[in-house]
Design a protein around this motif. Sequence first.
Motif, PDB file in Angstrom:
ATOM      1  N   VAL A 445      12.927 -21.288 -20.006  1.00  0.00           N
ATOM      2  CA  VAL A 445      12.979 -21.272 -21.536  1.00  0.00           C
ATOM      3  C   VAL A 445      11.177 -21.159 -21.936  1.00  0.00           C
ATOM      4  O   VAL A 445      10.880 -20.404 -22.783  1.00  0.00           O
ATOM      5  N   ASP A 446      10.488 -22.138 -21.211  1.00  0.00           N
ATOM      6  CA  ASP A 446       8.949 -22.078 -21.583  1.00  0.00           C
ATOM      7  C   ASP A 446       8.264 -21.612 -20.301  1.00  0.00           C
ATOM      8  O   ASP A 446       8.389 -22.440 -19.569  1.00  0.00           O
ATOM      9  N   LEU A 447       7.661 -20.541 -20.201  1.00  0.00           N
ATOM     10  CA  LEU A 447       6.959 -20.108 -19.216  1.00  0.00           C
ATOM     11  C   LEU A 447       5.936 -21.083 -18.672  1.00  0.00           C
ATOM     12  O   LEU A 447       5.726 -21.218 -17.450  1.00  0.00           O
ATOM     13  N   ARG A 448       5.242 -21.431 -19.591  1.00  0.00           N
ATOM     14  CA  ARG A 448       4.031 -22.296 -19.380  1.00  0.00           C
ATOM     15  C   ARG A 448       4.689 -23.565 -18.543  1.00  0.00           C
ATOM     16  O   ARG A 448       3.679 -24.148 -17.698  1.00  0.00           O
ATOM     17  N   TRP A 449       5.759 -24.124 -18.759  1.00  0.00           N
ATOM     18  CA  TRP A 449       6.477 -25.091 -17.798  1.00  0.00           C
ATOM     19  C   TRP A 449       6.978 -24.587 -16.619  1.00  0.00           C
ATOM     20  O   TRP A 449       6.579 -25.038 -15.366  1.00  0.00           O
ATOM     21  N   CYS A 450       7.740 -23.635 -16.670  1.00  0.00           N
ATOM     22  CA  CYS A 450       8.610 -23.381 -15.320  1.00  0.00           C
ATOM     23  C   CYS A 450       7.831 -22.638 -14.365  1.00  0.00           C
ATOM     24  O   CYS A 450       8.094 -22.293 -13.270  1.00  0.00           O
ATOM     25  N   GLN A 451       6.667 -21.819 -14.973  1.00  0.00           N
ATOM     26  CA  GLN A 451       5.786 -21.216 -14.080  1.00  0.00           C
ATOM     27  C   GLN A 451       4.973 -21.828 -13.005  1.00  0.00           C
ATOM     28  O   GLN A 451       4.692 -21.504 -11.949  1.00  0.00           O
ATOM     29  N   ARG A 452       5.022 -23.139 -13.352  1.00  0.00           N
ATOM     30  CA  ARG A 452       4.412 -23.917 -12.393  1.00  0.00           C
ATOM     31  C   ARG A 452       5.239 -24.658 -11.285  1.00  0.00           C
ATOM     32  O   ARG A 452       4.770 -25.661 -10.681  1.00  0.00           O
ATOM     33  N   LYS A 453       6.447 -24.431 -11.353  1.00  0.00           N
ATOM     34  CA  LYS A 453       7.497 -25.143 -10.761  1.00  0.00           C
ATOM     35  C   LYS A 453       8.077 -24.090  -9.695  1.00  0.00           C
ATOM     36  O   LYS A 453       8.278 -22.969 -10.250  1.00  0.00           O
ATOM     37  N   ILE A 454       8.543 -24.762  -8.641  1.00  0.00           N
ATOM     38  CA  ILE A 454       8.972 -24.219  -7.482  1.00  0.00           C
ATOM     39  C   ILE A 454      10.378 -24.690  -7.154  1.00  0.00           C
ATOM     40  O   ILE A 454      10.545 -25.906  -6.843  1.00  0.00           O
ATOM     41  N   TYR A 455      11.355 -23.830  -7.325  1.00  0.00           N
ATOM     42  CA  TYR A 455      12.820 -24.338  -7.421  1.00  0.00           C
ATOM     43  C   TYR A 455      13.431 -24.255  -5.764  1.00  0.00           C
ATOM     44  O   TYR A 455      13.099 -23.045  -5.321  1.00  0.00           O
ATOM     45  N   SER A 456      14.091 -25.273  -5.033  1.00  0.00           N
ATOM     46  CA  SER A 456      14.448 -25.169  -3.996  1.00  0.00           C
ATOM     47  C   SER A 456      16.121 -24.700  -4.243  1.00  0.00           C
ATOM     48  O   SER A 456      16.742 -25.221  -4.793  1.00  0.00           O
ATOM     49  N   LEU A 457      16.213 -23.541  -3.419  1.00  0.00           N
ATOM     50  CA  LEU A 457      17.661 -22.916  -3.369  1.00  0.00           C
ATOM     51  C   LEU A 457      18.394 -23.369  -2.062  1.00  0.00           C
ATOM     52  O   LEU A 457      18.795 -22.672  -1.196  1.00  0.00           O
ATOM     53  N   SER A 458      18.625 -24.755  -1.967  1.00  0.00           N
ATOM     54  CA  SER A 458      19.338 -25.205  -0.800  1.00  0.00           C
ATOM     55  C   SER A 458      20.572 -25.961  -1.300  1.00  0.00           C
ATOM     56  O   SER A 458      20.527 -26.306  -2.498  1.00  0.00           O
ATOM     57  N   VAL A 459      21.603 -26.065  -0.434  1.00  0.00           N
ATOM     58  CA  VAL A 459      22.809 -26.743  -0.865  1.00  0.00           C
ATOM     59  C   VAL A 459      22.650 -28.276  -0.677  1.00  0.00           C
ATOM     60  O   VAL A 459      22.072 -28.832   0.408  1.00  0.00           O
ATOM     61  N   PRO A 460      23.035 -28.916  -1.650  1.00  0.00           N
ATOM     62  CA  PRO A 460      22.875 -30.290  -1.494  1.00  0.00           C
ATOM     63  C   PRO A 460      23.511 -30.924  -0.407  1.00  0.00           C
ATOM     64  O   PRO A 460      24.764 -30.433  -0.154  1.00  0.00           O
ATOM     65  N   LYS A 461      23.076 -31.954   0.132  1.00  0.00           N
ATOM     66  CA  LYS A 461      23.612 -32.795   1.413  1.00  0.00           C
ATOM     67  C   LYS A 461      25.026 -33.263   1.111  1.00  0.00           C
ATOM     68  O   LYS A 461      25.778 -33.657   1.991  1.00  0.00           O
ATOM     69  N   THR A 462      25.063 -33.736  -0.352  1.00  0.00           N
ATOM     70  CA  THR A 462      26.369 -34.426  -0.664  1.00  0.00           C
ATOM     71  C   THR A 462      27.439 -33.476  -0.625  1.00  0.00           C
ATOM     72  O   THR A 462      28.704 -33.974  -0.519  1.00  0.00           O
ATOM     73  N   ILE A 463      27.159 -32.334  -0.560  1.00  0.00           N
ATOM     74  CA  ILE A 463      28.406 -31.145  -0.260  1.00  0.00           C
ATOM     75  C   ILE A 463      28.401 -30.880   1.017  1.00  0.00           C
ATOM     76  O   ILE A 463      29.569 -30.936   1.440  1.00  0.00           O
TER      77      ILE A 463
END
Length: 863
Positions: A445-463
């Motif tokens: 939504v806000d590039l100023r915030w999400c541009q600094r973030k790296i998201y991990s696309l991994s399957v959670p261990k609980t699954i």
Amino acid sequence: MCTSLWVCAASGFLCCLHWTGRAQSFSVGPTPETSENVDVNICSDNVASVGMCGEAASFTISLRTVDNITVMIKLRPGVSPGCQIHVKNVIRSELKIKPGDNVTFTFTCSTPEKYFIMEIQKNIDCVSGLCPFGDVHLYPPGLPRLNRTFIWDVKASTKAGLELKFSNPWLRQIEPGETCPDFVSYTINSCIDTATVNIGTFCRNGSVSRVKLLGGVVMSLHLPWDSSLSTSGFSIANRASIKRLCIIESILKGESSITLMSPNYPLGFPEDELMTWQFVVPSNMRASVFFHNYSLSNCERKEERVEYYIPGSLSNPEVFKLSDSQPANIAGSFNLSLQGCDQDAQNPGILRLLFQVVVQHPQVDENVTHLVDLSKEWNMTVTIHFEGWPSRIPLMSELICLVCKDPRTCDRVLTLVSGAIYKISFLCKDLSHLRITAEKSISCVDLRWCQRKIYSLSVPKTITQLPIRLHKFIWKLLAPDLINIEITSPSLKLQQHVPEQRCNTSYSYSIVSATPETELNVGVFCPGGSIEKIQLRNNITISLKTFGKGFLNESNHQDLKMSFVPHIKVLIPLFFSFATDECTFTVSPDPKARVYLQTPNWPYGLPPYVSISWYIIVPSKQVARLGFSKNRMGIVCETGRAYVNIKEETLGAEETVCREDEQLPEPRNMYHDFWVNVSNCKPVDKTQLTLQFWVTLPDTGWLGWVNELFLLSPNAPKSQNPMVGVYNANVNTQVPGRQGLFTKGRKNNESHVYAVIDDAMVYGHLLKESNGSVAPEVDVYRPFDGPIGSLPPSPPPFSFRKDIKCSSNTEEPPPLTDIDHDTYTFAHQKSEQLEDNGDKNEKNNGDTSMSLLENKEQDDLVE
């Protein structure tokens, strides 16, 4: 003793025929309905008849008045009257025989079952007279073999309902329009005052053992003309006040599955009525209820609901909405009731219900729970389902695997949402039939915030820790306008799945980019390749799909990442403004294998006016080999032009441009990082732009570089004179086994440094005087005989001419080789410099502070 058998068309039973003479006369033995013999003649047309040859079959039906039975024979609906009924010299198309009548008739055809049907209706009064409890018989006997319907219309008081009991193998309810395998069916209607309610239609061989009805009942038995059924299969058991529309009893034995419907299905359940299903389940079994199809009416008062009476429950009756998950894993027998409401007179709506009851043995691990912690997840759902869902819906007769959120809340499909913790269990003999499908949304939504973030696309261990297989994990990545999505795999990198380079891992990623106008299937990728990142300008869907059982181990090493970045910056020019660059791949070729790359939307072709770019990273001091899998693009443009662009990332590099009507370049060497861009036009029908190319990093030594640079053919003149190359002395390119070629040590001198070699110098001895120019002097370079250092130099790489047009006869540099050549030809401006350097090298034994050119000259040239 019978000498032959004959199925008598007139009576519908097996006759024993005895030969009585030379004529066509036989004696028929006693029939089940009479003890007298009947004379039968076999006529020349092979039709058995009662009486003289030439006459049709004759039937006599005699009805007693006390039986209150009416027989009606009429034409089948939709059948042309190709046959008639002959009664006392009168021809008619239908015949009605009332109580007290005695009628003899014949048909004017030999196959009356094709034209006629028969209804036998018996009226029973259980209000003013005695109710004939006990088995209900099929009467009268000796009827013609026609499709027939027996109807029993039983009048009863609403204060004393009727109970119909069915003999084993009981009945099975079917949906309207469905037929029974043997075409024998029962229809039950309840009569309250003047209203008639269809309780349901049933086949034989089921679980419905009794039906109790409020008031009267109309019971129908439908038999095909060739049926041998001789009993009705039910009895009138007794009268009892039930204070509801009906009660249906179902006896379930062993593992089984049954389907039942509300009265009048699929039409509406009567207003403000109540009915009950009673399920008799062995105490060692477990039952589960599933609502498959239901609708609700518009209530003015009260509320439509279902109620369960479960022995041992602390809250009987347990009340549920039809939209709720219904009870499961019920131990023993139970009751289920459906309650209607007072409907809106102007818009009543329809209350209806179709449901399934599954009975199974208790599962071995039913008390084993598994923790699924989704409390720290956002915008994620996890669905546990049977194999093949949702494309294959299991048959209602199938025994299925159930997933339970608690001991009594189970279903074949269970969806868990983020932000909560679940304890689940499985009612399933074989967990391999279960699958997990998960979905997670990530938006910016806000590039100023999400541009600094790296998201991990991994399957959670609980699954991954659940004892069932992950089928698919879907990430939906939503980017605002002018923001792109960058996919990276820092450690594993990605490999594109192509026919020549198939994925053999336990999982793969399918990447799809979507805009409101078009959807672009970027491709299928798996870990362990050369693609470092993919940058796309639209919303993205990434689907991880697993194969086999190895994902559990490989899932620990997932490293797929994503981030939101500014719009794609394409470093090569696009040749037409209407092409939009959809995605860019960054590739670091594997030196041990050929890397194959192909355009998205394979094999259906790039969408019109779409541009795709690949940025290929060439390691320092190495050369890459680029080639295309076919020699043409293979399309014809309707609007615009399609292009393939190739350009190195270096100052003054040439740019190769090929149109769709030209041949693609032959394999060529690339000495710097370079771009490959494919831009589509609007192709004509039935042509698609699908392009594949490959990149390798040949294993070459110093001599290969020398050959590539200095082995020049006199047939390869050039039209321009750009800088040929700059030699880099800080290269570790030792060639194993070739140390003895040069014998002169050069560890600490610069006699081997060449700053610039011009085309005119290289080809000087081949060029003739033109436009006043004079051919330069030529000298011959011979290899040294002295010792050589441990790090031989690498030759200068090529640079390319600018804006070179693609041509089918473009000559390529010779391939890299390690062939020895004793003589190399150089062009130079001052031959004395080379000789002086050679002398100094001899005197200093490989140690000199002088370069081939003066320091000032060298600096000027480098600048």
